[in-house]
Every structure is written in C-alpha cells, then in structure tokens.
Design an enzyme around this catalytic site. Structure first.
Site, PDB file in Angstrom:
ATOM      1  N   LYS A 274       3.259   0.770   3.108  1.00  0.00           N
ATOM      2  CA  LYS A 274       2.978  -0.263   4.110  1.00  0.00           C
ATOM      3  C   LYS A 274       3.015  -1.612   3.413  1.00  0.00           C
ATOM      4  O   LYS A 274       2.591  -1.706   2.244  1.00  0.00           O
ATOM      5  CB  LYS A 274       1.590  -0.045   4.716  1.00  0.00           C
ATOM      6  CG  LYS A 274       1.494   1.202   5.554  1.00  0.00           C
ATOM      7  CD  LYS A 274       0.165   1.230   6.295  1.00  0.00           C
ATOM      8  CE  LYS A 274      -0.216   2.648   6.654  1.00  0.00           C
ATOM      9  NZ  LYS A 274      -1.631   2.925   6.569  1.00  0.00           N
TER      10      LYS A 274
ATOM     11  N   ASP B 240      -7.738  12.459  17.343  1.00  0.00           N
ATOM     12  CA  ASP B 240      -7.797  11.087  17.862  1.00  0.00           C
ATOM     13  C   ASP B 240      -8.880  10.970  18.941  1.00  0.00           C
ATOM     14  O   ASP B 240      -8.887  11.737  19.907  1.00  0.00           O
ATOM     15  CB  ASP B 240      -6.426  10.707  18.429  1.00  0.00           C
ATOM     16  CG  ASP B 240      -6.331   9.225  18.717  1.00  0.00           C
ATOM     17  OD1 ASP B 240      -7.211   8.700  19.440  1.00  0.00           O
ATOM     18  OD2 ASP B 240      -5.392   8.598  18.212  1.00  0.00           O
TER      19      ASP B 240
ATOM     20  N   GLY C  86     -12.780   5.419  10.800  1.00  0.00           N
ATOM     21  CA  GLY C  86     -11.367   5.576  11.158  1.00  0.00           C
ATOM     22  C   GLY C  86     -11.047   7.054  11.101  1.00  0.00           C
ATOM     23  O   GLY C  86     -11.954   7.891  11.171  1.00  0.00           O
TER      24      GLY C  86
ATOM     25  N   ARG D 248     -11.096  16.011   8.257  1.00  0.00           N
ATOM     26  CA  ARG D 248     -11.877  16.441   7.081  1.00  0.00           C
ATOM     27  C   ARG D 248     -13.283  16.843   7.496  1.00  0.00           C
ATOM     28  O   ARG D 248     -13.880  16.225   8.376  1.00  0.00           O
ATOM     29  CB  ARG D 248     -11.974  15.292   6.070  1.00  0.00           C
ATOM     30  CG  ARG D 248     -10.668  15.000   5.384  1.00  0.00           C
ATOM     31  CD  ARG D 248     -10.814  13.844   4.402  1.00  0.00           C
ATOM     32  NE  ARG D 248      -9.674  12.962   4.528  1.00  0.00           N
ATOM     33  CZ  ARG D 248      -9.688  11.654   4.286  1.00  0.00           C
ATOM     34  NH1 ARG D 248     -10.802  11.064   3.876  1.00  0.00           N
ATOM     35  NH2 ARG D 248      -8.601  10.945   4.423  1.00  0.00           N
TER      36      ARG D 248
ATOM     37  N   HIS E 274     -12.666   3.380   0.476  1.00  0.00           N
ATOM     38  CA  HIS E 274     -12.656   2.317   1.498  1.00  0.00           C
ATOM     39  C   HIS E 274     -13.388   1.075   0.987  1.00  0.00           C
ATOM     40  O   HIS E 274     -13.905   0.277   1.775  1.00  0.00           O
ATOM     41  CB  HIS E 274     -13.370   2.745   2.803  1.00  0.00           C
ATOM     42  CG  HIS E 274     -12.718   3.841   3.570  1.00  0.00           C
ATOM     43  ND1 HIS E 274     -13.435   4.864   4.164  1.00  0.00           N
ATOM     44  CD2 HIS E 274     -11.419   4.092   3.850  1.00  0.00           C
ATOM     45  CE1 HIS E 274     -12.604   5.680   4.785  1.00  0.00           C
ATOM     46  NE2 HIS E 274     -11.365   5.246   4.591  1.00  0.00           N
TER      47      HIS E 274
ATOM     48  N   ARG F  53      -2.629  -1.966  -3.482  1.00  0.00           N
ATOM     49  CA  ARG F  53      -3.816  -1.140  -3.288  1.00  0.00           C
ATOM     50  C   ARG F  53      -3.710   0.072  -4.212  1.00  0.00           C
ATOM     51  O   ARG F  53      -2.673   0.731  -4.262  1.00  0.00           O
ATOM     52  CB  ARG F  53      -3.872  -0.668  -1.847  1.00  0.00           C
ATOM     53  CG  ARG F  53      -4.964   0.336  -1.622  1.00  0.00           C
ATOM     54  CD  ARG F  53      -4.879   0.908  -0.248  1.00  0.00           C
ATOM     55  NE  ARG F  53      -5.949   1.877  -0.060  1.00  0.00           N
ATOM     56  CZ  ARG F  53      -5.784   3.043   0.544  1.00  0.00           C
ATOM     57  NH1 ARG F  53      -4.607   3.385   1.021  1.00  0.00           N
ATOM     58  NH2 ARG F  53      -6.801   3.859   0.680  1.00  0.00           N
TER      59      ARG F  53
ATOM     60  N   GLY G  81     -10.658   1.989  13.193  1.00  0.00           N
ATOM     61  CA  GLY G  81     -10.167   2.415  14.505  1.00  0.00           C
ATOM     62  C   GLY G  81     -11.230   2.858  15.497  1.00  0.00           C
ATOM     63  O   GLY G  81     -11.284   2.366  16.620  1.00  0.00           O
TER      64      GLY G  81
ATOM     65  N   ASN H 205       0.869  -1.181   0.000  1.00  0.00           N
ATOM     66  CA  ASN H 205       0.000   0.000   0.000  1.00  0.00           C
ATOM     67  C   ASN H 205       0.906   1.231   0.000  1.00  0.00           C
ATOM     68  O   ASN H 205       1.482   1.588   1.019  1.00  0.00           O
ATOM     69  CB  ASN H 205      -0.879  -0.045   1.264  1.00  0.00           C
ATOM     70  CG  ASN H 205      -1.801   1.145   1.360  1.00  0.00           C
ATOM     71  OD1 ASN H 205      -1.750   2.064   0.534  1.00  0.00           O
ATOM     72  ND2 ASN H 205      -2.640   1.156   2.375  1.00  0.00           N
TER      73      ASN H 205
ATOM     74  N   GLU I 259      -7.986  -4.896   5.569  1.00  0.00           N
ATOM     75  CA  GLU I 259      -7.860  -4.582   4.144  1.00  0.00           C
ATOM     76  C   GLU I 259      -6.726  -5.374   3.496  1.00  0.00           C
ATOM     77  O   GLU I 259      -6.832  -5.774   2.343  1.00  0.00           O
ATOM     78  CB  GLU I 259      -7.651  -3.071   3.977  1.00  0.00           C
ATOM     79  CG  GLU I 259      -8.949  -2.320   4.267  1.00  0.00           C
ATOM     80  CD  GLU I 259      -8.775  -0.815   4.395  1.00  0.00           C
ATOM     81  OE1 GLU I 259      -8.325  -0.378   5.465  1.00  0.00           O
ATOM     82  OE2 GLU I 259      -9.088  -0.093   3.440  1.00  0.00           O
TER      83      GLU I 259
ATOM     84  N   GLY J 137     -14.705   2.734  14.956  1.00  0.00           N
ATOM     85  CA  GLY J 137     -15.816   1.766  14.941  1.00  0.00           C
ATOM     86  C   GLY J 137     -15.524   0.535  15.782  1.00  0.00           C
ATOM     87  O   GLY J 137     -16.404   0.000  16.450  1.00  0.00           O
TER      88      GLY J 137
END
Ligand code: ADP
Length: 396
Positions: free
Chosen positions: A14, A283, A209, A240, A179, A90, A331, A7, A384, A333
């Site tokens: 990642k 966060d 997340g 956002r 997503h 991805r 995260g 990714n 994912e 959820g």
C-alpha cells in the site's frame, strides 16, 4: 516536503504520497498479487481510481510501477521523482531493538533482520520493500516506523509472560504489542481533541479493526497493550481467536488430527467473529445485518467481541488506576456504533454515559459521551500513513 509512505505485505504493497506541510494526500493506492500476476490501483487526489494489470514478479517491479504512475504525464501527482523527498516504511516487528522510528541504514536493516523470526510473515516482506526502494531511489532518505515501538515503554510486569524466564533471555519471548503507530497517533490526538494535558493523562485506546488491540496510555506512554509476542493475543478479532486457554491447542490437535501449523491456522484464520458466526463473515456490517435478521450466531459473535473489549478496558482502568478518556478507532471502532454502545454499557460503573445521538454519527473526531459522563468517550479516526509521514519528517 513530499513523503512516500510504503506498507509492504508479502504479496501486496500500500502506498500514499503525502505533502507533509499541508498533510494532504497527493496520491494513494496499492499493488496486489505481487509474485502472482500483478495489479496496480492508483488514485490521484480528486480523481477516479485507475486500475492497471501488469506483471509484478517482485516488489521491485511493483514499486517501479508506483513511481511511474506518480510521475505519469497525464495523471501523475508530481512532475519528477525529485519531488519525492523521503520515504517512510512501516515495519511490523522491531523487537526490543527499536523503541522509536529510525533512519534506514545498512546497519539498522541488519538489526531489523534479526527480528525476522518474531514476525516471519511480515518482516521479510517489509525488508524486501525497503531494499526495492533503495535500489530505485538510492539518494532519497528513508525511515522505518515500527508497529511495536510505541509499546516498548511497557514495564516488565506487563510484558513478561508467566513462563520460564530463560525463554525471555534466550529467545526474547515476551509481550510486544502491535498497531503501535495507531495507538500513538490516536492517544496523542485524543488528548489534543479533548483539550487534555497529555503529560497528565490516562487514556485507553480501542483500535478495533479486522485485527484489534487495546492499549493503556499514561502520560503519553504505553503501559500495557492486549497483543503479545504476536498479534494473536488479546481481543476476539475478525478471524483470530485472541486469548484462549493454551491447553485448547493440544485438545483440538488431537480431536481434529492437526499439527501445530494446522492449529495455528485455525486460531489465526478460522476463529474470531468469523468462526463464532459459523463462518458467516468477519465483517461487522454483515454480522450486524444477519443479527438483525435473527441469526443467533452472528448475534453471539458481536456479544463475545464487545464483552472481551469491555473486560480489557476494565483491566486497563486497573493498570492505569483510573481513566480520563476512552477512544475508539479503526474500522469497527470508528463505524460500529452498536459495538461502542455495547462496550460502554458494561462501563456504567465508571460513571460513563453515552450520548446516543452523537454515537450514531460517523467519520470524524467526536465526543460520544454526555457532558456529565465521568469519563470522556471519543471516536478518533486513526491515520497510520499520516503518522508514518510525520515520524519520517521528524527524522530526516
Ligand atoms: P484492518 O486494517 O485490520 O484490515 P480496518 O480498520 O480497516 O481493519 O477495519 C475493517 C473492519 O471494519 C471490517 O472488517 C468491518 O468489520 C469494520 N467496518 C468497516 N466499516 C464498517 C461499518 N460501516 N459498520 C460496521 N463495521 C464496519
């Protein structure tokens, strides 16, 4: 077989090496600060993380370091690169060209590049990662898995904006959603976990997340989702704004003397719960503890976030003409029981009742509604990388 899942971001990458038979993660980690200096984090299953600082001028050096780490004599997860049987990449935006994952070919990469202006920050980085892997592993089959693909089943009434139609015809301005790998994985897994027939099901997935989106999934197919042309639309997120009155853009531009790029920066990076909490944090762990200490802005941010989620769920109950199950993932959820409680409080009219004891647990698939709740509510951790691994195996 072993699948390397990659990714790629603009300055990071990642990775996970997954054995697709056992679905066990053999090694994982990330490269950071590519093009700046370079830092590799590598972790073999069952071992501690290793951190190596080394120059990574481009993604090619970064991927070379990942491959070297994977076959390292002492700490490698495999004996040689021959044990990497496929790579799954991805890709953020597949536009209307990709309604499913695809084997990577030169022709296919040209089609991806045509979607670049829809995701100018992400797609070029994804392509750089793919090309670097192709150079280093020319004979290994590779598959692209798109964030947008799962949402391509949305009907026109859901994906068209109320804008001049020619913008759709000329520039493909429409809602795409993101997503998708997570929404696909979680909706399927929710049906399995709850013993439902996916072909006769109405599921709402709340992927909450740092970036957050909701999807309405009927009989396994997405019929609506909250993100749009870009991941800025929909829910209030970490930084956002989500949905706003578009006229705010001109208003703020004038008041704050900003150009379009300046306003976009505010909407993407300074808004959401971060902006609402007066830049305390994006966060939820920080916001929850600040709220508990009496910080009203943190409390407001959580309320605004949960209310927006509940409104979207309500809208998607209408889109689906009913709902059998609601799944929380990602995260927030998966971890923030408080947010799930607040969202479900708005949904009492659907006959939803939460089992607060179950809702207090974390980290596994679980039903958090009471046995007599009319709609099942579940926490389903997303994965994912595993979803990309499965897609890759299916195609190679
Ligand atoms: P992304 O992939 O979009 O970066 P994640 O799905 O990893 O986001 O979610 C990250 C967010 O999850 C964090 O910013 C934080 O708000 C939230 N989160 C993680 N752990 C917890 C926790 N234990 N309690 C509450 N919120 C959490």
């Amino acid at each position: 077989m072993n699948v390397l899942v990659i990714n790629c971001g603009s300055s990071s990458l990642k990775y996970q090496l997954i054995n697709s038979d056992s679905e066990e993660v053999l090694a994982k980690g990330l490269c950071e600060r590519i093009g700046i200096d370079g830092r590799l984090v590598y972790q073999k299953a069952g071992c501690d993380k290793e951190i190596t600082e080394a120059p990574m001028p481009t993604h090619k050096e970064a991927i070379q370091m990942v491959l070297d780490a994977l076959v390292n004599e002492k700490t490698g997860a495999i004996a040689s690169l021959a044990e990497v049987n496929a790579v799954g990449h991805r890709i953020v935006h597949g536009g209307e060209k990709f309604a499913s994952s695809a084997v990577i070919t030169d022709e296919m990469l040209a089609a991806v590049a045509e979607c670049n202006d829809l995701a100018p920050l992400h797609n070029p980085a994804n392509l750089i990662g793919i090309n670097a892997c192709k150079d280093l592993m020319p004979n290994v089959p590779m598959v692209a898995v798109f964030d947008t693909a799962f949402h391509q089943t949305m009907p026109a009434k859901a994906y068209l904006y109320g804008l001049p139609y020619e913008y759709y015809e000329k520039y493909k301005v429409r809602r795409y959603g993101f997503h998708g790998t997570s929404h696909s994985f979680v909706s399927k897994h929710t049906a399995e976990f709850l013993g439902m027939d996916i072909n006769n099901s109405k599921i709402i997935v709340c992927h909450l997340g740092n970036g957050a989106s909701i999807s309405a999934v009927k009989d396994g197919k997405c019929v609506d989702t909250s993100m749009g042309l870009t991941p800025l639309e929909g829910l209030v997120m970490g930084t956002r704004s989500g949905d706003i009155d578009p006229a705010i853009m001109e208003f703020i531009a004038k008041k704050e003397n900003l150009d379009i790029a300046g306003v976009m920066n505010v909407l993407n990076k300074k808004s959401g719960v971060f902006g609402l909490s007066k830049e305390l944090s994006s966060d939820f762990r920080d916001l929850e503890s600040a709220m508990n200490e009496g910080n009203e802005f943190a409390g407001n941010a959580i309320e605004v976030f949960a209310y927006r989620v509940a409104k979207y769920v309500g809208a998607y109950v209408a889109a689906l003409n009913g709902v059998d199950a609601i799944a929380f993932t990602a995260g927030i959820g998966e971890n923030a029981g408080l947010v799930r409680t607040k969202v479900c409080e708005y949904l009492g009219y659907l006959g939803i009742a939460l089992d607060e004891e179950a809702n207090a647990k974390r980290g596994e698939d679980m039903v958090i509604s009471t046995p007599d709740s009319k709609v099942k509510v579940a926490v389903i951790p997303t994965n994912e990388e595993l979803a990309i691994c499965r897609e890759t195996v299916a195609l190679v």
